[in-house]
Each structure stands twice: as C-alpha cells, then as structure tokens.
Design a protein around this motif. Structure first.
Motif, short mmCIF file in Angstrom:
data_model
loop_
_atom_site.label_atom_id
_atom_site.label_comp_id
_atom_site.label_asym_id
_atom_site.label_seq_id
_atom_site.Cartn_x
_atom_site.Cartn_y
_atom_site.Cartn_z
N UNK A 93 0.82 -1.21 0.00
CA UNK A 93 0.00 0.00 0.00
C UNK A 93 0.86 1.26 0.00
N UNK A 94 1.89 1.27 0.84
CA UNK A 94 2.79 2.43 0.90
C UNK A 94 3.44 2.67 -0.46
N UNK A 95 3.96 1.60 -1.07
CA UNK A 95 4.63 1.73 -2.37
C UNK A 95 3.65 2.18 -3.44
N UNK A 96 2.44 1.65 -3.38
CA UNK A 96 1.40 2.01 -4.37
C UNK A 96 1.02 3.47 -4.25
N UNK A 97 0.85 3.97 -3.03
CA UNK A 97 0.50 5.38 -2.86
C UNK A 97 1.60 6.29 -3.38
N UNK A 98 2.85 5.90 -3.17
CA UNK A 98 3.96 6.68 -3.72
C UNK A 98 3.91 6.68 -5.25
N UNK A 99 3.52 5.55 -5.82
CA UNK A 99 3.40 5.46 -7.28
C UNK A 99 2.24 6.32 -7.78
N UNK A 100 1.14 6.32 -7.02
CA UNK A 100 0.00 7.15 -7.40
C UNK A 100 0.40 8.62 -7.46
N UNK A 101 1.19 9.06 -6.49
CA UNK A 101 1.64 10.45 -6.48
C UNK A 101 2.40 10.78 -7.76
N UNK A 102 3.27 9.88 -8.20
CA UNK A 102 4.02 10.11 -9.44
C UNK A 102 3.09 10.15 -10.64
#
Length: 269
Positions: A93-102
C-alpha cells in the motif's frame, strides 16, 4: 479465481458465496439505493471474512467511496486499517500510494488509475493461477519469499505492452509495486534491496521461477517446505495493498494528503 463486475466470485479453494447480508448491501450500491450506517458496518465486519467475502466487502467500500464519498468520509480510515492486515500488505500500500503520487504528477486521472489498477489486479489473478500450475507444488501453493512476486511483476510488465494509453502507465506502476514484496524480504534479511532485485530479475529471466530471497539472505531457490506460501495469502497481500491505496485515492487526490496517508501506513510497517 474470477471477478465479475469488480467483485471476486470464486475463491482459490472453489466456489464461495458472498454472505446474504453483504450481498444485499452490494445490490443496494449497484442500484444506487439509499444506504444506512449499518450497511457500512456490514462491510467493515465482512472485511475480516474469507477471501471472497473480504474482497467483495473491500470493493463495495471502494464503490461507495467513488459514488458517495461524503457518506463514508469519516469511516474510511478505519476501513483502510482493517484491509491492511499484514506488514507485506502495508508495504504494498505504501509503495502504491507513492506510485499514485508520481502518476498524478504527470496528470494521470483518478479514473485512469482506478481502471488501470483493476486491469492489473485481474491479470495478476490469471498470472498467479498460471504460476501455480507451472511450479512443482500444488495449485494452492507457490514459491514464496518474493519468488512468485518477482515473476508476477515480470509477466505483468509484458502484459502492459498490450494495454493502451495512460492505463499502460498504471499497469507498469503496479508491476513495480508488486516488487515491493521481494524488496521487503531483502530488507528483512539485510540484503541491499536494489542488488537483490536486480539479481532476482536476472534469475527469473532465465526461467528460475522458484528463486526468491532465502532466510539466510541469499537470492536462491526457496525451500520447498518453509519457502512456499499459499497462493491465496500472496494474492490477498497484493490485493489488500492495492485496494487500500485505491480507497485512499477516492478521498485524497493531491500529492500532500497522499504523502501523509503513505507516511501513516509506513509507520505501521
């Protein structure tokens, strides 16, 4: 395992029915009928159920968030916490949210992110079934410790070539997110995450599907007893991380609040 209208209808063990009470809530959501606070409680309670019940409840929550965000604004943080039942799911989830920001920074829309992620989840289920059939274990077990996740990410990137427009960017981002699992195992055993990932990718390109991060901190064939995992558990970790991120995205659409949400999840890893 198959999905219908965004709801998982079959489990890895065979057909499982969604409980009648939850099914009634889903019908009200799809019919745009009036919902009650008790309906949200039913969804929250169902998140802790079987894989079929869990995913149906999670996607019901996402559906409400997309259609009527104000109705569950106050309760969605608790639902996110309930969905993220494991450290690996929280890492995803943490990694996915960071990807969403990009993705948001390059103006990929929320709708495109949602659609692309759903496409990726459907493909991950098919690929996981394929890997279970190709490996030496039973159909219910696959190589663990990041081995199958590495293979899933590689095959998902290949699949992304068949996806058009901005959805392709989302599917590729999800493939990167799936590799959060082997990176997590590398971190747990003291390996450099980048070096481990490069080594894993090289091994899998040569067809070594069962190579992951061993307990003694090496990239090698995982033990067929302690190193294998239930495919249902792996899917649930990946699905939970992605679904929780999608739920957050319905309420927090700009970089700053998304970063705060990611930081909160990261504190619990």
């Amino acid at each position: 395992m198959t999905r219908k209208s965004g709801i998982v209808t079959d489990s890895f063990e065979g057909d499982e029915e969604v409980p009648a009470e939850l099914d009634a809530v889903i019908e009200r959501i799809e019919g745009d009928e009036t919902l009650s606070p008790q309906d949200l409680t039913t969804i929250e309670d169902s998140i802790g159920g079987s894989i079929t019940e869990h995913v149906a409840a999670t996607e019901a929550a996402i559906s409400i968030a997309r259609r009527r965000p104000g109705f569950m604004q106050e309760r969605y943080p608790d639902m996110v916490e309930s969905i993220l039942r494991s450290r690996k799911a929280r890492t995803v989830a943490y990694t996915y949210l960071r990807s969403i920001i990009k993705l948001r920074d390059i103006e990929v829309t929320v709708s495109d992110i949602h659609s692309g992620t759903e496409t990726a989840i459907d493909q991950l289920m098919e690929l996981l079934d394929d890997i279970a059939e190709e490996t030496d274990g039973t159909d219910e077990h696959v190589p663990g410790r990041g081995a199958t996740s590495t293979e899933l990410a590689m095959r998902l990137r290949e699949f992304a070539d068949s996806v058009s427009d901005r959805e392709l960017l989302v599917v590729e981002a999800v493939a990167d997110v799936v590799e959060a699992v082997p990176r997590w195992y590398a971190s747990e055993t003291g390996l450099d995450q980048i070096d481990a990932l490069v080594d894993l990718r090289a091994q899998h390109e040569f067809g070594e599907i069962d190579h992951g991060v061993t307990e003694n901190g090496r990239v090698d064939q995982v033990d067929d007893e302690s190193g294998w995992t239930e495919s249902e558990l792996l899917f649930r970790d990946l699905y939970d991380g992605l679904a929780a991120g999608l739920l957050v995205l319905q309420f927090e659409r700009d970089s700053a609040p998304l970063l705060r949400s990611a930081a909160v999840i990261n504190e619990r890893i």
